[in-house]
Design a protein around this motif. Structure first.
Motif, PDB file in Angstrom:
ATOM      1  N   TYR A 177      -3.494 -18.608  -3.168  1.00  0.00           N
ATOM      2  CA  TYR A 177      -2.614 -17.531  -2.739  1.00  0.00           C
ATOM      3  C   TYR A 177      -1.184 -17.944  -3.053  1.00  0.00           C
ATOM      4  O   TYR A 177      -0.573 -17.437  -3.978  1.00  0.00           O
ATOM      5  N   HIS A 217     -15.319 -18.604   1.266  1.00  0.00           N
ATOM      6  CA  HIS A 217     -14.835 -17.377   0.617  1.00  0.00           C
ATOM      7  C   HIS A 217     -15.377 -17.209  -0.805  1.00  0.00           C
ATOM      8  O   HIS A 217     -14.625 -16.958  -1.747  1.00  0.00           O
ATOM      9  N   TRP A 230     -11.221 -17.479  -2.630  1.00  0.00           N
ATOM     10  CA  TRP A 230     -10.542 -16.301  -2.091  1.00  0.00           C
ATOM     11  C   TRP A 230      -9.410 -15.891  -3.027  1.00  0.00           C
ATOM     12  O   TRP A 230      -8.623 -16.716  -3.494  1.00  0.00           O
ATOM     13  N   ASN A 231      -9.363 -14.604  -3.310  1.00  0.00           N
ATOM     14  CA  ASN A 231      -8.350 -14.028  -4.193  1.00  0.00           C
ATOM     15  C   ASN A 231      -8.648 -14.260  -5.676  1.00  0.00           C
ATOM     16  O   ASN A 231      -8.008 -13.665  -6.535  1.00  0.00           O
ATOM     17  N   SER A 271     -14.119 -13.221   4.740  1.00  0.00           N
ATOM     18  CA  SER A 271     -12.907 -12.690   4.107  1.00  0.00           C
ATOM     19  C   SER A 271     -13.149 -12.293   2.647  1.00  0.00           C
ATOM     20  O   SER A 271     -12.263 -12.461   1.799  1.00  0.00           O
ATOM     21  N   CYS A 272     -14.320 -11.798   2.359  1.00  0.00           N
ATOM     22  CA  CYS A 272     -14.664 -11.378   0.996  1.00  0.00           C
ATOM     23  C   CYS A 272     -14.963  -9.887   0.912  1.00  0.00           C
ATOM     24  O   CYS A 272     -14.417  -9.179   0.063  1.00  0.00           O
ATOM     25  N   GLU A 294     -14.094  -7.441   2.541  1.00  0.00           N
ATOM     26  CA  GLU A 294     -12.939  -6.576   2.756  1.00  0.00           C
ATOM     27  C   GLU A 294     -12.143  -6.374   1.457  1.00  0.00           C
ATOM     28  O   GLU A 294     -11.307  -5.469   1.367  1.00  0.00           O
ATOM     29  N   PHE A 295     -12.393  -7.219   0.442  1.00  0.00           N
ATOM     30  CA  PHE A 295     -11.605  -7.204  -0.785  1.00  0.00           C
ATOM     31  C   PHE A 295     -12.432  -7.012  -2.058  1.00  0.00           C
ATOM     32  O   PHE A 295     -11.867  -6.790  -3.127  1.00  0.00           O
TER      33      PHE A 295
END
Length: 267
Positions: free
Chosen positions: A147, A173, A177-178, A198-199, A201-202
């Motif tokens: 991030y 993640h 993540w991202n 947190s995956c 959701e994106f």
């Protein structure tokens, strides 16, 4: 369906709301007004029908590790919680090994590292003696992804796992993540688990299923990342994925039960 939430965070009551706001702000999430206390996680879990949680604390400074680990160990008296401990790379080799031994003595299951916010890379050579010591003794749970920096990049985790093949690891993640696709590509053929916190959701549903199958459902774990996402909401997203019954059960609780049984006996 039984679910074990394998990725959650709680804080001491006096700092719980402040901590939730701070991390939400860091990641650009809608600021949560939930005070992420142990009692609040239990309450939120009851709403979702989830009663077991793995807590992943983070020592943000070298001097915080012992306090964080004592708090984490105390959580396990409740009956709802399993917990990891944490360390910080700047503690120094002797202190890192000593804290790992303390984590074992307190019955904590492993070590959580969040390189992005702790401000050191996964492959920081200061951690290598600790990684070597922990092979066959303690698993690691890494935040993975990027991030504000690349300290948690999955390529760094891949490098560490090549150097220390006996290290048991969960790369959170979906391993990135991202950078979800990159995480799955880099870690799909290396010896580690991942979680889906947190995956959803994106990532759209079709890609979620594709990434899960790149890892193999037998290597994936359910997680909500409370307090940033709520158990009932994440459970609903999970149940919408086009998975087989076998895949869903592995992710929801069977993989977690297997790891918990192993980790409570390997010290």
């Amino acid at each position: 369906m039984k679910i074990i939430d394998f990725h959650a965070h709680v804080y001491p009551d006096k700092i719980a709301l402040k901590a939730t706001r701070s991390v939400s702000r860091y990641y650009g999430l809608v600021s949560s007004e939930i005070a992420a206390t142990p009692a609040e996680l239990i309450r939120q879990g009851e709403e979702a029908g989830i009663h077991e949680f793995l807590i992943l604390p983070i020592a943000m400074k070298p001097g915080q590790a012992r306090e964080v680990n004592d708090f984490a160990a105390g959580l396990m008296d409740d009956g709802h919680f399993y917990s990891f401990g944490s360390v910080h790379a700047a503690m120094g080799e002797e202190a890192l090994i000593e804290e790992a031994e303390y984590i074992i003595s307190r019955g904590l299951l492993g070590i959580k590292i969040h390189p992005e916010t702790q401000m050191f890379p996964i492959d920081d050579e200061r951690l290598f003696p600790l990684y070597d010591f922990c092979q066959g003794r303690l698993p690691f749970y890494f935040h993975c992804g990027q991030y504000t920096n690349d300290y948690s990049h999955p390529d760094r985790l891949r490098y560490v796992l090549k150097l220390f093949p006996g290290l048991e690891v969960v790369g959170a993640h979906l391993g990135g993540w991202n950078i979800f696709k990159e995480g799955a590509e880099l870690l799909k053929d290396i010896n580690c688990y991942t979680d889906i916190s947190s995956c959803m959701e994106f990532v759209d549903k079709e890609d979620m299923v594709r990434y899960i199958r790149m890892f193999g459902a037998e290597r994936c774990l359910f997680g909500c990342d409370f307090p940033f996402f709520l158990p009932k909401d994440v459970k609903a997203l999970f149940l919408e994925l086009d998975l087989t019954d076998e895949e869903r059960e592995l992710i929801a609780y069977k993989n977690a039960e297997k790891l918990l049984a192993e980790w409570r006996h390997v010290k």
